[in-house]
Scaffold this active site. Structure first.
Site, PDB file in Angstrom:
ATOM      1  NE  ARG A  88      -3.220   2.333   2.889  1.00 22.64           N
ATOM      2  CZ  ARG A  88      -4.448   2.475   3.346  1.00 22.64           C
ATOM      3  NH1 ARG A  88      -5.266   1.470   3.387  1.00 22.64           N
ATOM      4  NH2 ARG A  88      -4.868   3.636   3.773  1.00 22.64           N
ATOM      5  NE  ARG A  97      -6.581   5.203  -1.246  1.00 25.44           N
ATOM      6  CZ  ARG A  97      -6.967   5.502  -0.007  1.00 25.44           C
ATOM      7  NH1 ARG A  97      -7.546   4.612   0.745  1.00 25.44           N
ATOM      8  NH2 ARG A  97      -6.798   6.698   0.457  1.00 25.44           N
ATOM      9  CG  ASP A 100      -8.629   1.826   1.698  1.00 30.86           C
ATOM     10  OD1 ASP A 100      -7.771   2.562   2.179  1.00 30.86           O
ATOM     11  OD2 ASP A 100      -9.763   1.688   2.182  1.00 30.86           O
ATOM     12  CG  ASP A 102     -12.408   1.217   4.249  1.00 32.41           C
ATOM     13  OD1 ASP A 102     -11.434   1.562   4.941  1.00 32.41           O
ATOM     14  OD2 ASP A 102     -12.760   1.807   3.214  1.00 32.41           O
TER      15      ASP A 102
HETATM   16  O1  GSY Z   1     -12.381   4.491   1.410  1.00 35.44           O
HETATM   17  C1  GSY Z   1     -11.768   3.738   0.455  1.00 35.44           C
HETATM   18  C2  GSY Z   1     -10.826   4.513  -0.390  1.00 35.44           C
HETATM   19  N1  GSY Z   1     -11.507   5.467  -1.288  1.00 35.44           N
HETATM   20  C3  GSY Z   1     -12.240   5.193  -2.389  1.00 35.44           C
HETATM   21  C4  GSY Z   1     -12.631   3.987  -3.006  1.00 35.44           C
HETATM   22  O2  GSY Z   1     -12.309   2.858  -2.589  1.00 35.44           O
HETATM   23  N2  GSY Z   1     -13.418   4.120  -4.132  1.00 35.44           N
HETATM   24  C5  GSY Z   1     -13.802   5.331  -4.626  1.00 35.44           C
HETATM   25  N3  GSY Z   1     -14.547   5.364  -5.728  1.00 35.44           N
HETATM   26  N4  GSY Z   1     -13.433   6.489  -4.035  1.00 35.44           N
HETATM   27  C6  GSY Z   1     -12.671   6.407  -2.915  1.00 35.44           C
HETATM   28  N5  GSY Z   1     -12.203   7.406  -2.158  1.00 35.44           N
HETATM   29  C7  GSY Z   1     -11.507   6.819  -1.172  1.00 35.44           C
HETATM   30  S1  GSY Z   1     -10.718   7.684   0.094  1.00 35.44           S
END
Ligand code: GSY
Length: 163
Positions: A88, A97, A100, A102
């Site tokens: 990462r 990244r 990720d 969550d």
């Molecule tokens: O919170 C996860 C990271 N993230 C993302 C994501 O996974 N997808 C999209 N479309 N936008 C994001 N913005 C973030 S921060």
């Protein structure tokens, strides 16, 4: 030895660096290879417009359902180890990244700690979470609304395409 009971959890996965699909597939494999975690279902993959910091590539997102005997913080630690293992890179806080992970839901527990908030506090605002989550479990209730209804509404407001 007595086995700890398992809890059904949902994890959000996203990637927008390198080969995002391969990164998500590898993360899912590493999750399933982790003692105390069994991946029971994976939603389809979606190409999604970046939310938050928008000057970055589109993401590939999905959601995985797991059964785990790990505590929430143990699970979080394993998830962070997988993110690190996959290299990462996060130069900008909300920026690109490799992968990720969550923790969205840990059974029906509510956790408000310094390192972890569950249910994930912004999941109900994000099509890239709610659409794949509703694929797996449309009847889940998030913030008083059914996942399927939230997903339908958010998919009309945010760019998300099944790939
Ligand atoms: O919170 C996860 C990271 N993230 C993302 C994501 O996974 N997808 C999209 N479309 N936008 C994001 N913005 C973030 S921060």
């Amino acid at each position: 030895m007595t086995e700890r009971k398992t809890v059904c959890c949902y994890l959000g996965l996203g990637s927008n660096m390198g080969d995002p699909r391969a990164n998500l597939e590898k993360a899912i494999e590493l999750l399933n290879d982790t003692e105390g975690i069994e991946v029971t279902a994976v939603a389809p993959f979606y190409r999604t417009a970046p939310v938050g910091y928008t000057e970055q590539d589109y993401f590939i997102n999905t959601v995985a359902e797991i059964n785990t005997s790990l505590s929430p913080l143990q699970l979080l630690e394993k998830m962070q180890q997988i993110e690190n293992k996959l290299g990462r890179v996060r130069v900008i806080r909300w920026g690109p990244r490799t992968v990720d992970l969550d923790l969205l839901l840990y059974g029906d527990e509510k956790i408000a700690g310094p390192d972890l908030e569950v249910p994930h506090p912004r999941m109900h605002q994000r099509a890239f979470v709610m659409v794949p989550l509703a694929d797996l479990n449309p009847q889940l209730v998030i913030q008083g609304e059914q996942a399927a209804d939230l997903a339908r509404r958010l998919a009309g407001e945010q760019e998300i395409i099944r790939v």
